[in-house]
Design a protein around this motif. Sequence first.
Motif, PDB file in Angstrom:
ATOM      1  N   HIS A   1       0.801  -1.286   0.124  1.00 14.88           N
ATOM      2  CA  HIS A   1      -0.038  -0.060   0.181  1.00 14.88           C
ATOM      3  C   HIS A   1       0.774   1.310   0.012  1.00 14.88           C
TER       4      HIS A   1
ATOM      5  N   HIS B   1      -3.965   5.426  -3.450  1.00 13.58           N
ATOM      6  CA  HIS B   1      -5.331   6.315  -3.669  1.00 13.58           C
ATOM      7  C   HIS B   1      -5.081   7.147  -4.538  1.00 13.58           C
TER       8      HIS B   1
ATOM      9  N   GLU C   1      -7.186   2.480  -6.169  1.00 12.58           N
ATOM     10  CA  GLU C   1      -8.076   2.073  -5.304  1.00 12.58           C
ATOM     11  C   GLU C   1      -9.488   2.683  -5.393  1.00 12.58           C
TER      12      GLU C   1
ATOM     13  N   HIS D   1      -9.863  -5.151  -0.984  1.00 15.96           N
ATOM     14  CA  HIS D   1      -9.758  -4.703   0.457  1.00 15.96           C
ATOM     15  C   HIS D   1     -11.430  -4.795   0.818  1.00 15.96           C
TER      16      HIS D   1
ATOM     17  N   GLU E   1      -9.095  -5.009   6.250  1.00 10.93           N
ATOM     18  CA  GLU E   1      -8.660  -3.932   6.780  1.00 10.93           C
ATOM     19  C   GLU E   1      -9.577  -3.469   8.172  1.00 10.93           C
TER      20      GLU E   1
HETATM   21 ZN   LIG Z   1      -6.415   2.062   0.866  1.00  6.17          ZN
END
Ligand SMILES: [Zn+2]
Length: 295
Positions: free
Chosen positions: A75, A115, A154, A224, A267
């Motif tokens: 990430h 992101h 994402e 995710h 997550e």
């Molecule tokens: Zn993320």
Amino acid sequence: MSKSTHLDLPLRFGTVGTPKSAPANGGSIGGVQRIRELNLSALELGWVQSVRVSDDTCAKIKAAALENDVAISVHAPYFINLNAETEEMWLAGRERLLAAARAGYKAGATDIIFHPGAYMKKTPAEAYQIGLGRLAEVVTILKSEGTAVTLRPETMGKSAQLGTLTEIIAWSREFDNVLPCVDFAHLHARPGDGSFNTYDEFARALHQIGEGLGDRALQHMHIHFSGIAYTAKGEKNHLNLDESDINYKAFFKVLADFGVRGRVLGETPNMEEGAVLMQNTFQRAHAKVRVGRGR
Ligand SMILES: [Zn+2]
């Protein structure tokens, strides 16, 4: 020799960030080993503030991942905006994304999650186009230097953020090394009205991915998942599955019914506890599909 996963599932499960129960000083290598002890098989390295990892550490993470048959992803730092207002801000973000990809590749990561940014003062269509050009820069640089990773923008949880499923699919159609990271909790939070939480809505999203990208995406999914709190503007914070409204049993049934392959990274605040619950829930749904097909 690598220890093969004995679950024989089409999806690998793991956590974003080192599991809580890993030894305190073990770092990412201890995290990889703990993932295997938990009978999980994926780990996303959470380099979300900055990328500060030596080549030596990267080599050790890669070796531990191979030895334990744990699939690695990264990430990238949060401070990346494909729609940054100035060239200077964009280049700073681009450097972070490149750093995550380069170090991640050395650490054995196949996939780099990031992101994409925010709409800022642009319309979504303008922001998408600006993002497309900048994504092309990153793709070109990584290819030219042989950093063979898949970039995964994402899907985001707030309505002001760049990253609807439609936008992420459209970018992915443009490059052979770009595919979605589909955060289904974000997709549930984004409309802010509790929608996107049924079997049919989850199934429609997979249809959309299949129509846009085909098996390239559905056979290499990067997901995710968590529970999530939200307001009318979208995501507030992630929650444990049992403390949220997320319809996770329906979700894992859809994944089993569609026969998707790839990874699911949990997550939830309870980290590995959530990932194990996800894997167990999927395993039951998957077993029913197999019985249903008469195997
Ligand atoms: Zn993320």
